[in-house]
Design an enzyme around this catalytic site. Structure first.
Site, PDB file in Angstrom:
ATOM      1  N   ASN A   1       0.614  -1.242  -0.245  1.00  0.00           N
ATOM      2  CA  ASN A   1      -0.013  -0.217   0.446  1.00  0.00           C
ATOM      3  C   ASN A   1       0.910   1.388  -0.011  1.00  0.00           C
ATOM      4  O   ASN A   1       0.425   2.484  -0.359  1.00  0.00           O
ATOM      5  CB  ASN A   1      -1.032   0.080   1.051  1.00  0.00           C
ATOM      6  CG  ASN A   1      -0.077  -0.080   2.445  1.00  0.00           C
ATOM      7  OD1 ASN A   1       0.423  -0.865   2.652  1.00  0.00           O
ATOM      8  ND2 ASN A   1      -0.971  -0.076   3.844  1.00  0.00           N
TER       9      ASN A   1
ATOM     10  N   GLY B   1       2.513  -6.032   7.235  1.00  0.00           N
ATOM     11  CA  GLY B   1       1.568  -6.303   5.903  1.00  0.00           C
ATOM     12  C   GLY B   1       0.643  -6.865   6.846  1.00  0.00           C
ATOM     13  O   GLY B   1       0.364  -6.423   8.011  1.00  0.00           O
ATOM     14  N   SER B   2       0.086  -8.172   6.819  1.00  0.00           N
ATOM     15  CA  SER B   2      -1.104  -8.871   7.267  1.00  0.00           C
ATOM     16  C   SER B   2      -1.555  -9.386   8.247  1.00  0.00           C
ATOM     17  O   SER B   2      -0.335  -9.498   8.279  1.00  0.00           O
ATOM     18  CB  SER B   2      -1.499  -9.423   6.293  1.00  0.00           C
ATOM     19  OG  SER B   2      -1.739 -10.379   5.705  1.00  0.00           O
TER      20      SER B   2
ATOM     21  N   GLU C   1       4.675  -5.391  12.051  1.00  0.00           N
ATOM     22  CA  GLU C   1       3.776  -3.821  12.270  1.00  0.00           C
ATOM     23  C   GLU C   1       1.702  -4.535  11.236  1.00  0.00           C
ATOM     24  O   GLU C   1       2.569  -4.640   9.976  1.00  0.00           O
ATOM     25  CB  GLU C   1       4.459  -2.452  10.969  1.00  0.00           C
ATOM     26  CG  GLU C   1       5.421  -1.853  12.000  1.00  0.00           C
ATOM     27  CD  GLU C   1       4.547  -1.808  12.875  1.00  0.00           C
ATOM     28  OE1 GLU C   1       3.773  -0.605  12.960  1.00  0.00           O
ATOM     29  OE2 GLU C   1       5.743  -0.440  13.699  1.00  0.00           O
TER      30      GLU C   1
ATOM     31  N   CYS D   1      -3.212   1.257   6.606  1.00  0.00           N
ATOM     32  CA  CYS D   1      -3.037   0.202   7.746  1.00  0.00           C
ATOM     33  C   CYS D   1      -4.320   0.917   9.066  1.00  0.00           C
ATOM     34  O   CYS D   1      -4.473   0.628   9.364  1.00  0.00           O
ATOM     35  CB  CYS D   1      -1.811  -0.636   8.276  1.00  0.00           C
ATOM     36  SG  CYS D   1      -0.801   1.234   8.136  1.00  0.00           S
TER      37      CYS D   1
ATOM     38  N   GLU E   1     -10.939  -6.486   7.509  1.00  0.00           N
ATOM     39  CA  GLU E   1     -10.060  -5.053   7.503  1.00  0.00           C
ATOM     40  C   GLU E   1     -10.431  -4.974   6.065  1.00  0.00           C
ATOM     41  O   GLU E   1     -10.395  -5.764   5.043  1.00  0.00           O
ATOM     42  CB  GLU E   1      -8.992  -5.156   7.520  1.00  0.00           C
ATOM     43  CG  GLU E   1      -8.017  -3.745   7.731  1.00  0.00           C
ATOM     44  CD  GLU E   1      -6.264  -4.032   7.366  1.00  0.00           C
ATOM     45  OE1 GLU E   1      -6.107  -5.205   7.596  1.00  0.00           O
ATOM     46  OE2 GLU E   1      -5.787  -2.740   6.896  1.00  0.00           O
TER      47      GLU E   1
HETATM   48  P1  NAD Z   1       0.776  -9.139   2.670  1.00  0.00           P
HETATM   49  O1  NAD Z   1       1.032  -9.260   4.201  1.00  0.00           O
HETATM   50  O2  NAD Z   1       0.103  -9.865   2.409  1.00  0.00           O
HETATM   51  O3  NAD Z   1       1.728  -8.986   2.180  1.00  0.00           O
HETATM   52  C1  NAD Z   1       2.426  -8.414   2.548  1.00  0.00           C
HETATM   53  C2  NAD Z   1       4.486  -9.227   2.467  1.00  0.00           C
HETATM   54  O4  NAD Z   1       4.522 -10.401   2.662  1.00  0.00           O
HETATM   55  C3  NAD Z   1       4.675  -9.489   1.014  1.00  0.00           C
HETATM   56  O5  NAD Z   1       6.290  -8.909   0.581  1.00  0.00           O
HETATM   57  C4  NAD Z   1       4.515 -10.948   0.805  1.00  0.00           C
HETATM   58  O6  NAD Z   1       5.153 -10.665  -0.379  1.00  0.00           O
HETATM   59  C5  NAD Z   1       4.807 -11.008   2.254  1.00  0.00           C
HETATM   60  N1  NAD Z   1       3.738 -12.974   2.346  1.00  0.00           N
HETATM   61  C6  NAD Z   1       2.654 -12.766   1.533  1.00  0.00           C
HETATM   62  N2  NAD Z   1       2.251 -13.831   1.475  1.00  0.00           N
HETATM   63  C7  NAD Z   1       2.756 -15.002   2.497  1.00  0.00           C
HETATM   64  C8  NAD Z   1       3.555 -15.502   2.340  1.00  0.00           C
HETATM   65  N3  NAD Z   1       2.815 -16.843   3.116  1.00  0.00           N
HETATM   66  N4  NAD Z   1       4.675 -16.408   3.892  1.00  0.00           N
HETATM   67  C9  NAD Z   1       5.937 -15.955   3.857  1.00  0.00           C
HETATM   68  N5  NAD Z   1       5.885 -13.963   3.076  1.00  0.00           N
HETATM   69  C10 NAD Z   1       4.195 -14.134   2.308  1.00  0.00           C
HETATM   70  O7  NAD Z   1      -0.048  -7.326   3.313  1.00  0.00           O
HETATM   71  P2  NAD Z   1      -0.168  -6.246   1.952  1.00  0.00           P
HETATM   72  O8  NAD Z   1      -1.456  -7.293   1.307  1.00  0.00           O
HETATM   73  O9  NAD Z   1       0.601  -6.080   0.816  1.00  0.00           O
HETATM   74  O10 NAD Z   1      -0.453  -5.457   2.424  1.00  0.00           O
HETATM   75  C11 NAD Z   1      -1.931  -4.963   2.729  1.00  0.00           C
HETATM   76  C12 NAD Z   1      -2.011  -5.551   4.579  1.00  0.00           C
HETATM   77  O11 NAD Z   1      -0.578  -4.618   5.519  1.00  0.00           O
HETATM   78  C13 NAD Z   1      -2.960  -5.442   5.318  1.00  0.00           C
HETATM   79  O12 NAD Z   1      -3.135  -5.954   6.648  1.00  0.00           O
HETATM   80  C14 NAD Z   1      -2.698  -3.977   6.072  1.00  0.00           C
HETATM   81  O13 NAD Z   1      -3.504  -3.541   6.948  1.00  0.00           O
HETATM   82  C15 NAD Z   1      -0.900  -4.278   6.708  1.00  0.00           C
HETATM   83  N6  NAD Z   1      -0.291  -2.977   6.127  1.00  0.00           N
HETATM   84  C16 NAD Z   1       0.148  -2.694   8.091  1.00  0.00           C
HETATM   85  C17 NAD Z   1       0.964  -1.467   8.143  1.00  0.00           C
HETATM   86  C18 NAD Z   1       1.417  -1.168  10.095  1.00  0.00           C
HETATM   87  O14 NAD Z   1       1.782   0.074   9.417  1.00  0.00           O
HETATM   88  N7  NAD Z   1       0.844  -1.596  10.594  1.00  0.00           N
HETATM   89  C19 NAD Z   1       1.278  -0.958   6.545  1.00  0.00           C
HETATM   90  C20 NAD Z   1       0.954  -0.982   6.044  1.00  0.00           C
HETATM   91  C21 NAD Z   1      -0.339  -2.194   5.703  1.00  0.00           C
END
Ligand code: NAD
Length: 456
Positions: free
Chosen positions: A118, A191-192, A213, A247, A333
Site C-alpha cells: 500500500n 503486512g497482514s 506492523e 493500515c 479489514e
Molecule cells: P501481505 O501480508 O499480504 O504481504 C506483505 C508481504 O509479505 C509481501 O512482501 C508478501 O510478499 C509477503 N508474503 C505474503 N504471503 C506470504 C507468506 N505466506 N509467507 C511469507 N511472506 C509472505 O500484506 P499486503 O496485502 O501487502 O498489505 C496489506 C496489509 O498490511 C493490511 O492488513 C494492512 O493493514 C497491513 N499494513 C500494516 C501497516 C502498519 O504499519 N501496521 C502498514 C501497511 C500495511
C-alpha cells in the site's frame, strides 16, 4: 531453486561484512544515510511515476506519504544519530559500591525488512533508515504486487549499496519463505496479520526478535458533541487517501444516532469538495483486491458512491449505512474506499462492544466531551490514535508507531526506529581498589541481617 541459492549467498555475504565491524562507526552510518538520501533524490521522479503506475497515486500523495515522508525521517536520523548512538550512564544503587552502570546501543546484525503493497516505497525505506542508523546490514523484500515500485527500489538500492551491506531481493512468498530460513538477527515485517503470524512462527525457530506492523479494523467514533463539518472532512481525508489502502485508515464509523444524518450529509459534501479531480483518488492495487472489495459492498446498503471501473480498478468513495456486524464489510479489514456507518445511543455500549473485538492498530474519537474521549482512551487498548482527527499520529516522529495484540508487536519512527534496530546492551564497570566482602561467603548472621535491611 536458483533464487534460494542467491538468498543464502547474499545472507552469508552480509554476515561476513557485519563481522568486519565496519557498519558500526558513526562516520560509516552517517555516510550511508547520506547516500540513501542522494539516491532517493536522484530517483524521486521515477519513484513517483512507479507509484502512479502501481496505485494511480497522485504526485501529491506520492510525495507527502512516501518520498517526502522518508526524506524527513532521514533528516532527523542524520541530525540525531550521534546522540542516539551514545552510551548512556544510568544511576547505580548505593550498595553496589564504586560502580558505574551503562546502556550501550549495539546493532543486532543482519536484518530483514519485508514490505506490503500500500505504501510500497515508504514502508521499506522507513525501517531501512532505522536499520542503517543502528549499524545493521539489511535485506529488503518489497511487495511483489507493486511491480513498478519494486523494480525502482531494486535498481535504486542495489546500485547505491554493495550487496554485502544493503540489498533488495524480489519475489513472492516462496522467496520470502527461503529468506526466513536464514538465521537473521532481526526481522521487521509490515503486512497482514495472517502473514505476520507465519513470519512470527518462522522467526521463533531462530529466536529472532521481530517487529510486526500489522493491520485490522480501526474504529472511528463520532459523538453528538463533535463538530460535524470538521469531523467529516478529517474522516474523508483519512479514509480515502490512497483509496482506503492505509493500515490506519478509519475502517468504519460509529456515530451517535442523533447526528447520523447530518454527519452523512457532511461526509458527502467533503467527498464532493475533495474529489472533484479524478486524478486525486488512488486506484486499487490489483484485480484480486478490486473483486474482493466489490464483494464487500452490499448495494442495498449503499448510501453514496459505488461507481466502479474494473478497467482502471477505480472505486469511488462509497458510504454504506444500516450496517451490522453480520455484514461482509464488517467481517474483515476493508482496506479500500468503503465507509460503513453504524450508530450507537450510549458510548459505554460501544466501549463494551469494542472490548470484545481484537485490539485495533488505531482508534479515533471525534468529540468535544472530555468524559467521552477519556472513557474511550482509558478503557480501550489500541496501537495509537487521535482525538478529533485521524491518521495524523503517524506523521509525528516523536510518537512510537505500532500495534498491540493482533495489530502488531513493536514500534518505530524517529528515535524509536533506532531503538527497534538496536539491542540495548547493559553493563557495569567496577573499580578494583576496594573489594567489600558483603556478598561473598561465608555469609553468617550479621551479613544476612544487613542484606535483609538493604534489599527490601
Ligand atoms: P501481505 O501480508 O499480504 O504481504 C506483505 C508481504 O509479505 C509481501 O512482501 C508478501 O510478499 C509477503 N508474503 C505474503 N504471503 C506470504 C507468506 N505466506 N509467507 C511469507 N511472506 C509472505 O500484506 P499486503 O496485502 O501487502 O498489505 C496489506 C496489509 O498490511 C493490511 O492488513 C494492512 O493493514 C497491513 N499494513 C500494516 C501497516 C502498519 O504499519 N501496521 C502498514 C501497511 C500495511
Amino acid at each position: 531453486m536458483k533464487g534460494m541459492v542467491d538468498v543464502n549467498r547474499i545472507f552469508e555475504a552480509q554476515k561476513t561484512f557485519f563481522g568486519t565491524d565496519q557498519t558500526k562507526s558513526y562516520e560509516f552510518r552517517r555516510k550511508q544515510l547520506a547516500k540513501l538520501r542522494e539516491a532517493i533524490i536522484e530517483y524521486q521522479d521515477e519513484i513517483e511515476r512507479a507509484l502512479y503506475a502501481d496505485l494511480h497515486k497522485s504526485s501529491f500523495e506520492a510525495y507527502t506519504t512516501e518520498v517526502g515522508f522518508v526524506l524527513k525521517s532521514l533528516s532527523i536520523a542524520e541530525k540525531k544519530l550521534k546522540k542516539w548512538m551514545k552510551t548512556k550512564r544510568v544511576r547505580t544503587p548505593f550498595y553496589q559500591l564504586v560502580t558505574a552502570s551503562y546502556i550501550q546501543p549495539e546493532p543486532y546484525g543482519n536484518t530483514l525488512v519485508i514490505g506490503p503493497y500500500n505504501y510500497p516505497f515508504q514502508l521499506v525505506i522507513e525501517p531501512l533508515i532505522g536499520a542503517i542508523a543502528a549499524g545493521n546490514t539489511a535485506i529488503i523484500k518489497p511487495s511483489e504486487f507493486t511491480v513498478e515500485t519494486e523494480r525502482v527500489l531494486k535498481q535504486m538500492i542495489n546500485e547505491t549499496f554493495p550487496e554485502s551491506y544493503v540489498h533488495v531481493v524480489t519475489g513472492d512468498q516462496e522467496v520470502t519463505s527461503s529468506l526466513l530460513d536464514e538465521p537473521f538477527d532481526y526481522i521487521f515485517f509490515t503486512g497482514s496479520t495472517r502473514v505476520g503470524q507465519i513470519i512470527y512462527r518462522k522467526a521463533s525457530e531462530h529466536l529472532t526478535p521481530v517487529t510486526l506492523e500489522l493491520g485490522g479494523k480501526s474504529p472511528t467514533i463520532v459523538d453528538s458533541s463533535a463538530n460535524l463539518r470538521v469531523t467529516a472532512r478529517r474522516i474523508v481525508f483519512a479514509k480515502f487517501i490512497n483509496a482506503g489502502q492505509t493500515c490506519i485508515a478509519p475502517d468504519y464509523v460509529y456515530v451517535h444516532e442523533s447526528v447520523e444524518k447530518p454527519l452523512i450529509e457532511e461526509l458527502k459534501k467533503a467527498i464532493e469538495a475533495f474529489y472533484k479531480n479524478e486524478e486525486d483518488l488512488a486506484h486499487i492495487v490489483n484485480d484480486r483486491h478490486f473483486d474482493r472489495l466489490r464483494k464487500l459492498i452490499d448495494s442495498d446498503k449503499v448510501d453514496y458512491g459505488n461507481v466502479c471501473d474494473p478497467k482502471t480498478r477505480r472505486i469511488s468513495p462509497t458510504i454504506m449505512t444500516n450496517v451490522v456486524w453480520e455484514d461482509d464489510v464488517m467481517k474483515e479489514e476493508i482496506f479500500g474506499p468503503i465507509l460503513p456507518i453504524m450508530t450507537f445511543t450510549k458510548i459505554s455500549d460501544v466501549i463494551e462492544l469494542l472490548k470484545t473485538k481484537e485490539k485495533p492498530l488505531a482508534l479515533y474519537v471525534f468529540s468535544n466531551d472530555k468524559s467521552v474521549t477519556d472513557a474511550c482512551f482509558n478503557r480501550l487498548s489500541f496501537g495509537g490514535g487521535a482525538i478529533n482527527d485521524a491518521l495524523m499520529h503517524v506523521s509525528n516522529p516523536n510518537l512510537p508507531f505500532g500495534g498491540v495484540g493482533m495489530s502488531g508487536i513493536g514500534t518505530y519512527h524517529g528515535y524509536h526506529s533506532f531503538k527497534t534496530f538496536s539491542h540495548m546492551k547493559s553493563y557495569v564497570r567496577k573499580r578494583v581498589f576496594i573489594d567489600p566482602p558483603i556478598a561473598y561467603p561465608p555469609y553468617g548472621k550479621n551479613k544476612e541481617r544487613m542484606i535483609r535491611k538493604i534489599l527490601k
